[in-house]
Scaffold this motif. Structure first.
Motif, PDB file in Angstrom:
ATOM      1  N   GLU A  72       0.852  -1.188   0.000  1.00 48.46           N
ATOM      2  CA  GLU A  72       0.000   0.000   0.000  1.00 48.46           C
ATOM      3  C   GLU A  72       0.884   1.233   0.000  1.00 48.46           C
ATOM      4  O   GLU A  72       1.967   1.218   0.567  1.00 48.46           O
ATOM      5  CB  GLU A  72      -0.857  -0.025   1.273  1.00 48.46           C
ATOM      6  N   PHE A  73       0.407   2.296  -0.644  1.00 48.91           N
ATOM      7  CA  PHE A  73       1.086   3.582  -0.520  1.00 48.91           C
ATOM      8  C   PHE A  73       0.060   4.687  -0.669  1.00 48.91           C
ATOM      9  O   PHE A  73      -1.020   4.485  -1.218  1.00 48.91           O
ATOM     10  CB  PHE A  73       2.240   3.732  -1.518  1.00 48.91           C
ATOM     11  N   GLY A  74       0.412   5.836  -0.131  1.00 45.77           N
ATOM     12  CA  GLY A  74      -0.527   6.938  -0.215  1.00 45.77           C
ATOM     13  C   GLY A  74       0.143   8.272  -0.018  1.00 45.77           C
ATOM     14  O   GLY A  74       1.227   8.365   0.555  1.00 45.77           O
ATOM     15  N   ILE A  75      -0.522   9.286  -0.500  1.00 43.38           N
ATOM     16  CA  ILE A  75      -0.126  10.669  -0.287  1.00 43.38           C
ATOM     17  C   ILE A  75      -1.198  11.258   0.626  1.00 43.38           C
ATOM     18  O   ILE A  75      -2.391  11.226   0.278  1.00 43.38           O
ATOM     19  CB  ILE A  75      -0.032  11.448  -1.610  1.00 43.38           C
ATOM     20  N   TYR A  76      -0.791  11.718   1.795  1.00 41.66           N
ATOM     21  CA  TYR A  76      -1.743  12.178   2.799  1.00 41.66           C
ATOM     22  C   TYR A  76      -2.709  13.216   2.230  1.00 41.66           C
ATOM     23  O   TYR A  76      -2.307  14.135   1.520  1.00 41.66           O
ATOM     24  CB  TYR A  76      -1.016  12.736   4.025  1.00 41.66           C
ATOM     25  N   ASP A  77      -3.985  13.033   2.532  1.00 38.08           N
ATOM     26  CA  ASP A  77      -5.079  13.925   2.120  1.00 38.08           C
ATOM     27  C   ASP A  77      -5.277  14.012   0.612  1.00 38.08           C
ATOM     28  O   ASP A  77      -5.918  14.929   0.121  1.00 38.08           O
ATOM     29  CB  ASP A  77      -4.884  15.345   2.685  1.00 38.08           C
ATOM     30  N   LYS A  78      -4.702  13.079  -0.167  1.00 38.22           N
ATOM     31  CA  LYS A  78      -4.870  13.119  -1.622  1.00 38.22           C
ATOM     32  C   LYS A  78      -5.280  11.791  -2.213  1.00 38.22           C
ATOM     33  O   LYS A  78      -6.304  11.692  -2.865  1.00 38.22           O
ATOM     34  CB  LYS A  78      -3.598  13.618  -2.298  1.00 38.22           C
ATOM     35  N   SER A  79      -4.441  10.771  -2.040  1.00 35.05           N
ATOM     36  CA  SER A  79      -4.731   9.499  -2.694  1.00 35.05           C
ATOM     37  C   SER A  79      -4.122   8.345  -1.915  1.00 35.05           C
ATOM     38  O   SER A  79      -3.178   8.521  -1.151  1.00 35.05           O
ATOM     39  CB  SER A  79      -4.188   9.493  -4.128  1.00 35.05           C
ATOM     40  N   LYS A  80      -4.713   7.165  -2.158  1.00 39.83           N
ATOM     41  CA  LYS A  80      -4.229   5.946  -1.522  1.00 39.83           C
ATOM     42  C   LYS A  80      -4.395   4.813  -2.524  1.00 39.83           C
ATOM     43  O   LYS A  80      -5.432   4.707  -3.192  1.00 39.83           O
ATOM     44  CB  LYS A  80      -5.044   5.654  -0.265  1.00 39.83           C
TER      45      LYS A  80
END
Length: 158
Positions: A72-80
């Motif tokens: 899993e990876f994500g950009i906080y408050d944008k996408s996951k």
């Protein structure tokens, strides 16, 4: 001369501002379930990625992470994005390429799915060029494709 120089500087500044790729605060979870805080190179993926680049600090060099090493990876408050093995039907929606069978043809694939909604029921999205597919899971069940298949109906002429 001053007008030309001003115009040239304005164009170069405008091009530079459009060419910026942001490093954004994010995270990834590897296959050993270790969460790493990092700065992800946000290229605002049009298609779902199969890899991404990150930095551990803004000053360090880029490191590439591939789908086989990241859960899993994500950009906080944008996408996951989550990695999932799913059965997917890639049938065409182009009129000239429609199948005569209404039965989907599923093939197992390992993909990063974009998380759209999380809760008791989860909704995921996959985009690859003109291909758009949605997936879902309920109560942590296996992820399944929402199937909508266009097909050609055969007409018998007597």
């Amino acid at each position: 001369m001053k007008k030309r120089l001003f115009l040239l500087l304005t164009i170069l500044t405008a091009l530079n501002s459009f060419a910026q790729i942001d490093l954004e605060k994010g995270y990834f979870i590897n296959n050993s379930n270790i969460k790493t805080e990092c700065f992800i190179k946000n290229i605002d993926w049009l298609d779902n990625p199969v890899e991404f680049e990150y930095k551990l600090t803004p000053e360090s060099g880029y490191i590439s992470a591939k789908i086989n090493s990241v859960k899993e990876f994500g950009i906080y408050d944008k996408s996951k994005y989550i990695r999932a093995k799913v059965a997917m039907d890639r049938s065409s929606t182009k009129a000239a390429e429609l199948s005569i069978s209404k039965i989907p043809v599923f093939k197992e694939e390992e993909l990063f799915l974009k998380v759209l909604v999380e809760g008791k029921a989860n909704l995921y999205e996959y985009i690859d060029g003109n291909l758009l597919r949605f997936f879902y899971s309920i109560d942590n069940s296996a992820i399944s494709q929402l199937v909508y298949k266009q097909y050609q109906e055969t007409v018998e002429i007597r």
